[in-house]
Design a protein around this motif. Structure first.
Motif, short mmCIF file in Angstrom:
data_model
loop_
_atom_site.label_atom_id
_atom_site.label_comp_id
_atom_site.label_asym_id
_atom_site.label_seq_id
_atom_site.Cartn_x
_atom_site.Cartn_y
_atom_site.Cartn_z
N ASN A 76 -5.39 20.17 -41.62
CA ASN A 76 -5.93 21.45 -42.10
C ASN A 76 -7.26 21.76 -41.41
O ASN A 76 -8.33 21.37 -41.87
CB ASN A 76 -6.10 21.41 -43.61
N THR A 77 -7.18 22.44 -40.28
CA THR A 77 -8.35 22.82 -39.50
C THR A 77 -7.99 24.08 -38.73
O THR A 77 -6.82 24.51 -38.77
CB THR A 77 -8.76 21.68 -38.54
N SER A 78 -8.94 24.69 -38.05
CA SER A 78 -8.58 25.85 -37.24
C SER A 78 -7.67 25.41 -36.10
O SER A 78 -7.85 24.34 -35.52
CB SER A 78 -9.82 26.55 -36.70
N ARG A 79 -6.68 26.22 -35.80
CA ARG A 79 -5.66 25.88 -34.82
C ARG A 79 -6.27 25.79 -33.42
O ARG A 79 -6.93 26.71 -32.96
CB ARG A 79 -4.57 26.95 -34.83
N PRO A 80 -6.08 24.66 -32.72
CA PRO A 80 -6.64 24.53 -31.37
C PRO A 80 -5.91 25.43 -30.37
O PRO A 80 -4.73 25.72 -30.52
CB PRO A 80 -6.39 23.05 -31.02
N THR A 81 -6.65 25.85 -29.34
CA THR A 81 -6.00 26.54 -28.23
C THR A 81 -5.54 25.54 -27.18
O THR A 81 -4.60 25.81 -26.43
CB THR A 81 -6.96 27.55 -27.58
N GLU A 82 -6.18 24.37 -27.17
CA GLU A 82 -5.83 23.35 -26.17
C GLU A 82 -6.34 21.99 -26.64
O GLU A 82 -7.43 21.89 -27.19
CB GLU A 82 -6.48 23.70 -24.83
N ILE A 83 -5.55 20.95 -26.44
CA ILE A 83 -5.98 19.58 -26.69
C ILE A 83 -6.49 19.01 -25.38
O ILE A 83 -5.77 18.97 -24.38
CB ILE A 83 -4.83 18.70 -27.24
N LEU A 84 -7.74 18.58 -25.37
CA LEU A 84 -8.36 18.07 -24.15
C LEU A 84 -8.15 16.57 -23.97
O LEU A 84 -7.94 16.09 -22.86
CB LEU A 84 -9.85 18.38 -24.16
N SER A 85 -8.25 15.81 -25.06
CA SER A 85 -8.04 14.36 -25.01
C SER A 85 -7.73 13.87 -26.41
O SER A 85 -7.98 14.57 -27.40
CB SER A 85 -9.27 13.63 -24.44
N ALA A 86 -7.19 12.66 -26.48
CA ALA A 86 -6.80 12.11 -27.79
C ALA A 86 -6.82 10.59 -27.73
O ALA A 86 -6.59 9.99 -26.67
CB ALA A 86 -5.41 12.61 -28.19
N TYR A 87 -7.10 9.98 -28.87
CA TYR A 87 -6.99 8.54 -29.00
C TYR A 87 -6.75 8.18 -30.46
O TYR A 87 -6.98 9.01 -31.37
CB TYR A 87 -8.22 7.81 -28.45
N ILE A 88 -6.22 6.98 -30.70
CA ILE A 88 -6.00 6.52 -32.07
C ILE A 88 -6.86 5.29 -32.32
O ILE A 88 -7.15 4.52 -31.41
CB ILE A 88 -4.52 6.23 -32.37
N ARG A 89 -7.24 5.12 -33.57
CA ARG A 89 -8.09 4.00 -33.95
C ARG A 89 -7.35 3.12 -34.95
O ARG A 89 -6.82 3.59 -35.96
CB ARG A 89 -9.40 4.50 -34.55
N ASP A 90 -7.31 1.84 -34.63
CA ASP A 90 -6.74 0.83 -35.51
C ASP A 90 -7.89 -0.04 -35.97
O ASP A 90 -8.32 -0.95 -35.26
CB ASP A 90 -5.68 0.02 -34.75
N THR A 91 -8.42 0.26 -37.14
CA THR A 91 -9.62 -0.39 -37.67
C THR A 91 -10.82 -0.13 -36.75
O THR A 91 -11.49 0.87 -36.90
CB THR A 91 -9.40 -1.90 -37.87
N THR A 92 -11.06 -1.01 -35.78
CA THR A 92 -12.20 -0.79 -34.89
C THR A 92 -11.78 -0.69 -33.42
O THR A 92 -12.62 -0.59 -32.54
CB THR A 92 -13.21 -1.96 -35.02
N THR A 93 -10.48 -0.75 -33.16
CA THR A 93 -9.97 -0.70 -31.80
C THR A 93 -9.41 0.67 -31.48
O THR A 93 -8.54 1.18 -32.20
CB THR A 93 -8.88 -1.76 -31.58
N ASP A 94 -9.91 1.27 -30.38
CA ASP A 94 -9.44 2.59 -29.95
C ASP A 94 -8.44 2.45 -28.81
O ASP A 94 -8.65 1.65 -27.89
CB ASP A 94 -10.61 3.46 -29.49
#
Length: 227
Positions: A76-94
């Motif tokens: 629930n946020t304003s809809r992005p026009t473009e995703i520039l980068s992404a990562y996932i976090r598992d506790t403290t590891t990205d």
């Protein structure tokens, strides 16, 4: 800082539709507001005119690889026009995610494997976009997305706070938008400033995109061109 009404008034003054001593009518203000919001909405489609990139975090659900994003969406946020980068976090590891196109996502033959996602696809449908992962998350991860966001629409009484250069660009380019409606001859200097002000913003944003950012928890604004 100016109000929306003050910006509209300045634009009308640039084309000679009103003088400095005049107050614009309610009808003229409403029409100009509609033109202003339509203009900045179209600017949102140009990544070099979007002045803020937003880093946000969202909780992934184990076993769910598809999420809507936008107002009232799963994210629930304003809809992005473009995703520039992404990562996932598992506790403290990205772990970084590779961004793929819809065509590339469609070539993934099996999308039901469980594990840590490594690919993400964004479909900027309207009114809700869709975030799709290549695997069903095998546990609860935190997804971080750095994205371009659209400009917000304005009401007449809003206080408008913008990075340096944007108010000038909005005023002069709104003057270009409004001039035909008022049958006013446009001064060449107004058109020149409108063009140059946008060019300066784009140049600043190109330069800023070469500056790396630091990952951080939560949400932060990364103002391109003004650090």
């Amino acid at each position: 800082m100016s109000t929306t009404l003050e910006i509209i008034t300045k634009a009308l003054q640039k084309i000679g539709a009103v003088t400095k001593s005049e107050t614009i009518s309610a009808d003229d203000a409403a029409d100009a507001l509609s033109s202003l919001n339509a203009m900045i909405s179209s600017w949102s489609l140009d990544s070099l005119l979007v002045y803020a990139s937003i880093l946000e975090s969202f909780t992934l659900t184990a076993g769910d690889s598809s999420y809507t994003i936008g107002s009232t969406g799963d994210f629930n946020t304003s809809r992005p026009t473009e995703i520039l980068s992404a990562y996932i976090r598992d506790t403290t590891t990205d772990t970084g995610l590779n961004i793929i196109t819809e065509e590339e996502y469609d070539t993934i033959s099996v999308k039901s494997f469980s594990g840590k996602p490594s690919l993400v696809c964004y479909t900027p449908s309207y009114p809700l976009g869709t975030i799709k992962l290549d695997k069903l998350p095998d546990q609860t991860y935190t997804l971080f997305l750095l994205s371009k966001k659209p400009f917000s629409s304005y009401a007449l009484s809003d206080d408008v706070t913008l990075p340096p250069g944007f108010e000038r660009a909005i005023v002069y380019n709104l003057a270009l938008e409004l001039a035909p409606e008022y049958g006013q001859p446009l001064d060449a200097s107004v058109a020149s400033i409108a063009r140059d002000s946008l060019s300066l913003i784009k140049t600043a944003n190109v330069r800023a995109t070469k500056i790396p950012y630091s990952k951080d928890l939560g949400v932060k604004n990364i103002f391109t061109g003004w650090y």
